[in-house]
Design a protein around this motif. Structure first.
Motif, PDB file in Angstrom:
ATOM      1  N   TYR A 229       0.836  -1.207   0.000  1.00  0.00           N
ATOM      2  CA  TYR A 229       0.000   0.000   0.000  1.00  0.00           C
ATOM      3  C   TYR A 229       0.869   1.254   0.000  1.00  0.00           C
ATOM      4  CZ  TYR A 229      -3.375   3.519   1.489  1.00  0.00           C
ATOM      5  OH  TYR A 229      -4.152   4.639   1.560  1.00  0.00           O
ATOM      6  N   ARG A 230       1.839   1.308   0.900  1.00  0.00           N
ATOM      7  CA  ARG A 230       2.673   2.504   1.028  1.00  0.00           C
ATOM      8  C   ARG A 230       3.473   2.767  -0.238  1.00  0.00           C
ATOM      9  NH1 ARG A 230       7.948   3.066   2.771  1.00  0.00           N
ATOM     10  NH2 ARG A 230       7.996   0.910   3.548  1.00  0.00           N
ATOM     11  N   HIS A 231       4.152   1.741  -0.742  1.00  0.00           N
ATOM     12  CA  HIS A 231       4.980   1.934  -1.937  1.00  0.00           C
ATOM     13  C   HIS A 231       4.120   2.207  -3.169  1.00  0.00           C
ATOM     14  CE1 HIS A 231       8.978   1.136  -0.344  1.00  0.00           C
ATOM     15  NE2 HIS A 231       8.471   0.149   0.362  1.00  0.00           N
ATOM     16  N   ALA A 232       2.969   1.525  -3.255  1.00  0.00           N
ATOM     17  CA  ALA A 232       2.103   1.727  -4.418  1.00  0.00           C
ATOM     18  C   ALA A 232       1.616   3.168  -4.491  1.00  0.00           C
ATOM     19  CB  ALA A 232       0.914   0.779  -4.362  1.00  0.00           C
ATOM     20  N   VAL A 233       1.187   3.710  -3.367  1.00  0.00           N
ATOM     21  CA  VAL A 233       0.693   5.090  -3.360  1.00  0.00           C
ATOM     22  C   VAL A 233       1.821   6.059  -3.700  1.00  0.00           C
ATOM     23  CG1 VAL A 233      -0.271   6.923  -1.916  1.00  0.00           C
ATOM     24  CG2 VAL A 233      -1.186   4.596  -1.766  1.00  0.00           C
ATOM     25  N   GLU A 234       2.971   5.879  -3.074  1.00  0.00           N
ATOM     26  CA  GLU A 234       4.085   6.806  -3.300  1.00  0.00           C
ATOM     27  C   GLU A 234       4.602   6.735  -4.736  1.00  0.00           C
ATOM     28  OE1 GLU A 234       7.017   5.870  -0.393  1.00  0.00           O
ATOM     29  OE2 GLU A 234       5.870   6.706   1.291  1.00  0.00           O
ATOM     30  N   ARG A 235       4.867   5.528  -5.217  1.00  0.00           N
ATOM     31  CA  ARG A 235       5.473   5.371  -6.541  1.00  0.00           C
ATOM     32  C   ARG A 235       4.493   5.710  -7.661  1.00  0.00           C
ATOM     33  NH1 ARG A 235      11.004   5.157  -5.918  1.00  0.00           N
ATOM     34  NH2 ARG A 235      11.623   3.487  -4.492  1.00  0.00           N
ATOM     35  N   ALA A 262      -5.831  -1.807  -8.272  1.00  0.00           N
ATOM     36  CA  ALA A 262      -5.202  -2.659  -7.273  1.00  0.00           C
ATOM     37  C   ALA A 262      -6.110  -2.857  -6.072  1.00  0.00           C
ATOM     38  CB  ALA A 262      -3.882  -2.034  -6.819  1.00  0.00           C
ATOM     39  N   ASN A 263      -6.685  -1.767  -5.632  1.00  0.00           N
ATOM     40  CA  ASN A 263      -7.444  -1.724  -4.391  1.00  0.00           C
ATOM     41  C   ASN A 263      -8.097  -0.346  -4.381  1.00  0.00           C
ATOM     42  OD1 ASN A 263      -7.673  -0.715  -1.552  1.00  0.00           O
ATOM     43  ND2 ASN A 263      -6.944  -2.760  -1.037  1.00  0.00           N
ATOM     44  N   ALA A 264      -9.341  -0.274  -4.005  1.00  0.00           N
ATOM     45  CA  ALA A 264     -10.056   1.001  -4.056  1.00  0.00           C
ATOM     46  C   ALA A 264      -9.384   2.064  -3.194  1.00  0.00           C
ATOM     47  CB  ALA A 264     -11.505   0.803  -3.620  1.00  0.00           C
ATOM     48  N   ARG A 265      -8.824   1.639  -2.062  1.00  0.00           N
ATOM     49  CA  ARG A 265      -8.184   2.612  -1.167  1.00  0.00           C
ATOM     50  C   ARG A 265      -6.888   3.160  -1.767  1.00  0.00           C
ATOM     51  NH1 ARG A 265      -7.796   0.126   4.710  1.00  0.00           N
ATOM     52  NH2 ARG A 265      -6.947  -1.633   3.531  1.00  0.00           N
ATOM     53  N   ILE A 266      -6.124   2.303  -2.450  1.00  0.00           N
ATOM     54  CA  ILE A 266      -4.900   2.767  -3.110  1.00  0.00           C
ATOM     55  C   ILE A 266      -5.251   3.775  -4.198  1.00  0.00           C
ATOM     56  CG2 ILE A 266      -3.006   2.079  -4.634  1.00  0.00           C
ATOM     57  CD1 ILE A 266      -2.816  -0.520  -3.042  1.00  0.00           C
ATOM     58  N   ALA A 271      -5.263   9.412  -6.190  1.00  0.00           N
ATOM     59  CA  ALA A 271      -6.045  10.527  -6.738  1.00  0.00           C
ATOM     60  C   ALA A 271      -6.016  11.733  -5.808  1.00  0.00           C
ATOM     61  CB  ALA A 271      -7.482  10.079  -6.975  1.00  0.00           C
ATOM     62  N   GLU A 272      -6.138  11.480  -4.518  1.00  0.00           N
ATOM     63  CA  GLU A 272      -6.117  12.584  -3.551  1.00  0.00           C
ATOM     64  C   GLU A 272      -4.774  13.304  -3.575  1.00  0.00           C
ATOM     65  OE1 GLU A 272      -6.963  13.410   1.207  1.00  0.00           O
ATOM     66  OE2 GLU A 272      -6.855  11.349   0.451  1.00  0.00           O
TER      67      GLU A 272
END
Length: 339
Positions: A229-235, A262-266, A271-272
């Protein structure tokens, strides 16, 4: 690595197609044999249902269906190259793409696989951009196809509820950089130090060369969810922003953010961070799940079919996957036949 075509030959999307296997598995179906529930799955992933292959159906079959649909959308005709992005090839050797090309009746064209897990379609599209820019090909069929259910442990509620099967494809042709459908600057990256973040530990040369059998669970897909989750959002955010900068766009210019599902939260977090509101985010994860390399082209198929993706829309594609890998690109949506 970042790059853009070094000539005036751009890769222009001219055809689009997708295919999902007919078998549907709902959250309630999974809850019948896993310690989970529809509410648990929806709240953590945004997924309600997914499609999975029947026994005996491999990735090539999915790729052929999607490829045929994309070729039909493009008005038929031949291509010079076939690229199949997949994590689940029909066999470890040979690649799946030559079989797909043969089954589509495309003759002795160049054909190869791309392995970048969920970033596979973006990597495959960038490869097609390079082939066209270099004059190697004039038309390329790019397919993202996965039978991911075949490598997921059916007893692991953390992965079995997320991943699904399907295929999506585009045909790109040589054209001008300012044409609608022209693929913009491609931004690609990787970090091999994160190889164990998303992995199937067994079955490769490193494990086979030990001469020792691997534990059964090592033959299945494994993922460190919180770290992913962390790396996916950042990268994903960083790659998307770089693609925007290289295209000369601002986030406010984007009509449709089309991230790997990947996941709705990611997806929401990316987007945010980019400053792209919910009204400009495309999503189909609720009804198809995470289809890895097939995710982005299937999202394009759905958005085009339902009318939320219209000619002239400025589109941002972005993904993160195993490797670790990530990538992003831009395009202005062209006029395409109904899919």
């Amino acid at each position: 690595m970042t790059g853009r075509p070094r000539t005036d030959r751009a890769a222009v999307i001219t055809g689009l197609g997708g295919w999902l296997p007919p078998r549907v598995v709902t959250n309630d179906d999974l809850a019948a044999h896993l310690d989970t529930s529809d509410e648990w799955i929806r709240s953590r992933t945004g997924i309600a249902r997914r499609h999975v292959v029947d026994p005996g159906t491999g990735t090539a079959t999915l790729a052929v269906e999607a490829g045929a649909a994309a070729l039909k959308s493009a008005g038929g005709g031949d291509v010079d190259s076939v690229i199949v992005a997949t994590t689940t090839p029909d066999r470890p050797c040979p690649a799946t793409a030559p079989q797909v090309a043969a089954r589509l009746g495309l003759g002795a064209v160049a054909a190869h696989d791309v392995s970048a897990v969920c970033t596979g379609f973006v990597y495959g599209l960038a490869t097609a951009v390079g082939q066209i820019a270099a004059g190697i090909a004039d038309r390329v069929l790019v397919i993202g196809a996965e039978a991911f259910s075949t490598i997921v442990n059916p007893r692991d509620r953390h992965t079995a509820v997320i991943f699904a099967d399907g295929a999506g494809a585009v045909v790109v042709r040589a054209g001008a950089p300012d044409e609608p459908g022209a693929v913009g600057p491609c931004v690609l990256g990787s970090d091999g130090d994160l190889a164990d973040l998303i992995t199937v530990p067994a079955g490769g040369s490193a494990q086979r060369s030990t001469g020792r059998p691997a534990p059964p669970e090592d033959h299945y897909f494994q993922m460190r969810g919180r770290d992913v989750y962390r790396h996916a959002v950042e990268r994903t955010t960083a790659a998307a922003q770089t693609a925007l900068d290289r295209a000369g766009w601002r986030a406010a210019d984007v009509d449709r953010l089309m991230p790997h599902q990947a996941n709705a939260r990611i997806c929401a977090a990316v987007a945010e961070r980019l400053g792209i509101g919910p009204d400009r985010q495309a999503s189909n994860i609720e009804r198809v799940g995470n289809t890895a390399a097939a995710s982005i082209p299937l999202l394009m198929v759905d958005a085009a079919a339902e009318g939320s993706l219209a000619p002239g829309d400025r589109v941002l594609l972005a993904a993160f996957g195993g490797g670790a890998t990530w990538g992003a690109t831009t395009l202005t949506w062209p006029v395409l036949p109904a899919v």
